[in-house]
Design a protein around this motif. Structure first.
Motif, PDB file in Angstrom:
ATOM      1  N   THR A 258       0.867  -1.174   0.000  1.00 31.34           N
ATOM      2  CA  THR A 258       0.000   0.000   0.000  1.00 31.34           C
ATOM      3  C   THR A 258       0.905   1.226   0.000  1.00 31.34           C
ATOM      4  O   THR A 258       2.051   1.161   0.446  1.00 31.34           O
ATOM      5  N   THR A 259       0.386   2.319  -0.515  1.00 35.03           N
ATOM      6  CA  THR A 259       1.089   3.598  -0.441  1.00 35.03           C
ATOM      7  C   THR A 259       0.546   4.351   0.769  1.00 35.03           C
ATOM      8  O   THR A 259      -0.664   4.359   1.004  1.00 35.03           O
ATOM      9  N   CYS A 292       1.062  11.766  -4.361  1.00 34.88           N
ATOM     10  CA  CYS A 292       0.371  10.484  -4.574  1.00 34.88           C
ATOM     11  C   CYS A 292      -1.117  10.556  -4.259  1.00 34.88           C
ATOM     12  O   CYS A 292      -1.852   9.580  -4.484  1.00 34.88           O
ATOM     13  N   ARG A 307      -3.477   2.705  -3.072  1.00 38.31           N
ATOM     14  CA  ARG A 307      -2.382   2.746  -4.038  1.00 38.31           C
ATOM     15  C   ARG A 307      -1.964   4.169  -4.392  1.00 38.31           C
ATOM     16  O   ARG A 307      -0.826   4.417  -4.758  1.00 38.31           O
ATOM     17  N   SER A 309      -2.507   7.886  -6.658  1.00 36.52           N
ATOM     18  CA  SER A 309      -2.598   8.204  -8.073  1.00 36.52           C
ATOM     19  C   SER A 309      -1.495   9.195  -8.436  1.00 36.52           C
ATOM     20  O   SER A 309      -0.836   9.758  -7.561  1.00 36.52           O
ATOM     21  N   GLN A 314       2.379   5.750  -9.738  1.00 37.54           N
ATOM     22  CA  GLN A 314       2.493   4.802 -10.838  1.00 37.54           C
ATOM     23  C   GLN A 314       3.890   4.185 -10.889  1.00 37.54           C
ATOM     24  O   GLN A 314       4.054   2.991 -11.162  1.00 37.54           O
ATOM     25  N   ARG A 317       3.940   1.588  -8.251  1.00 36.08           N
ATOM     26  CA  ARG A 317       3.156   0.436  -8.692  1.00 36.08           C
ATOM     27  C   ARG A 317       3.940  -0.414  -9.698  1.00 36.08           C
ATOM     28  O   ARG A 317       3.998  -1.647  -9.582  1.00 36.08           O
ATOM     29  N   ASP A 318       4.552   0.231 -10.661  1.00 34.80           N
ATOM     30  CA  ASP A 318       5.309  -0.489 -11.687  1.00 34.80           C
ATOM     31  C   ASP A 318       6.525  -1.193 -11.096  1.00 34.80           C
ATOM     32  O   ASP A 318       6.844  -2.328 -11.471  1.00 34.80           O
ATOM     33  N   LYS A 321       5.315  -4.344  -9.152  1.00 35.40           N
ATOM     34  CA  LYS A 321       4.921  -5.434 -10.052  1.00 35.40           C
ATOM     35  C   LYS A 321       6.133  -6.073 -10.713  1.00 35.40           C
ATOM     36  O   LYS A 321       6.228  -7.304 -10.823  1.00 35.40           O
TER      37      LYS A 321
END
Length: 354
Positions: A258-259, A292, A307, A309, A314, A317-318, A321
């Protein structure tokens, strides 16, 4: 910020409880009235609530029900979202949250009563949906251990998340649950830097010890994952690659993140801590968090709040993953086997027929 940094604590002060009309303030340094100690001591109060299992209405936290045998948490993690809930009990979300702990002494009985209800279907229940079920007081009160024994006897599926190595005490119970696919453990770890951990999560075990917990659980056959949470942009986000590699090497099979979001009074507590713990880069970290959440530090929008924005969110997130894929995390999703609860319930019902 004025005042000496309190070692071993996350929050550096108490802030006003928004549910109380009156507040205490120290207006003159010469005042001789009782005031907060320089090094506040942990206190606990035994309480007897009417319920222990709570339905989780949020669709983006990954649990349907939670059970928390303790209110407040001595770990003192500065970012903890559970701080706000301490105000419902008449305390501050600041130092009170980590120094005034409520022990729900009847937790085991309440848990057993809940899952014995005729209407209960064995849906997985998460321990530590709010505060850590293996925080220091568990060593003495053994409420989490008692609840796990009840779960094992009833075939009840449970998920656990912790930052404390005390979970290894109960590894035999967890193994019994694992034999029937009734247990999934997550260890929370978002930094491998000890200096960061000492400031951000002052009374938790070290990252090295958490990796050992992952290793020991994995060797025992217990499915284990990690929560890289919360990721704090400007402070811990750069550690995502090495955290995921380290936990995978230790045996973790799953990972989530989580952010950080600083809802309610947590924003005030975190900002005060930030300027005392990292005065040279406090503003940079603060603005990174804001980037964020559309210029704010909080977000309550389902589907987006966990998460964040924007460009930095991003990137986080990237990165997460990518490094999950590189370390073969989350390749085979875990599934609880709820049929064991149904079979066990049938046996219980037959006892009443005799």
């Amino acid at each position: 910020m004025a005042g000496e940094y309190i070692q071993g604590r996350g929050a550096q002060k108490n802030i006003h409880n928004i549910f109380l009309k009156q507040q205490i303030s120290k207006d003159f340094i010469e005042a001789i009235d009782d005031w907060e100690e320089d090094k506040p001591q942990t206190q606990h109060t035994v309480v007897y609530p009417k319920s222990i299992v709570n339905k989780v209405s949020s669709p983006d936290v990954g649990m349907a029900y939670s059970a928390n045998p303790y209110q407040g948490c001595e770990h003192g993690c500065i970012y903890c979202y559970a701080r706000n809930s301490h105000q419902y009990w008449g305390y501050s979300a600041g130092l009170d949250f980590e120094t005034k702990i409520m022990v729900k002494a009847n937790s085991v009985k309440l848990f057993a009563n809940f899952i014995s209800r005729p209407s209960w279907d064995g849906t997985p229940i998460s321990f530590s949906g709010n505060t850590d079920c293996y925080q220091p007081l568990e060593r003495s009160f053994k409420l989490t251990q008692g609840m796990l024994k009840v779960a094992e006897a009833h075939g009840q599926a449970v998920g656990l998340i912790t930052k404390n190595s005390l979970i290894l005490r109960d590894i035999d119970i967890l193994q019994e649950l694992t034999k029937r696919d009734l247990c999934l453990v997550y260890v929370s770890i978002n930094s491998l830097t000890e200096e960061t951990r000492q400031k951000m999560e002052p009374r938790t075990v070290t990252a090295k010890q958490r990796l050992k917990v992952i290793e020991e659980l994995s060797k025992a056959g217990i499915p284990v994952g990690i929560m890289c949470a919360p990721v704090i942009p400007g402070l811990t986000d750069h550690e995502i690659p090495k955290v995921l590699k380290a936990v995978a090497d230790a045996g973790a099979k799953y990972a989530g993140y989580t952010t950080v979001r600083l809802n309610g009074e947590i924003g005030k507590i975190f900002e005060d801590w930030l300027h005392q713990a990292y005065p040279d880069r406090a503003n940079k970290i603060w603005h990174s968090i804001q980037s964020c959440h559309a210029g704010k530090v909080n977000n309550s929008e389902f589907g987006n709040r966990m998460r964040g924005s924007g460009e930095l969110a991003q990137i986080i997130r990237d990165s997460f993953k990518l490094h999950c894929k590189r370390n073969k995390l989350n390749e085979n999703p875990f599934a609880f086997d709820l049929t064991h609860f149904a079979k066990n319930k049938d046996k219980q019902l037959k006892l009443f027929e005799n």
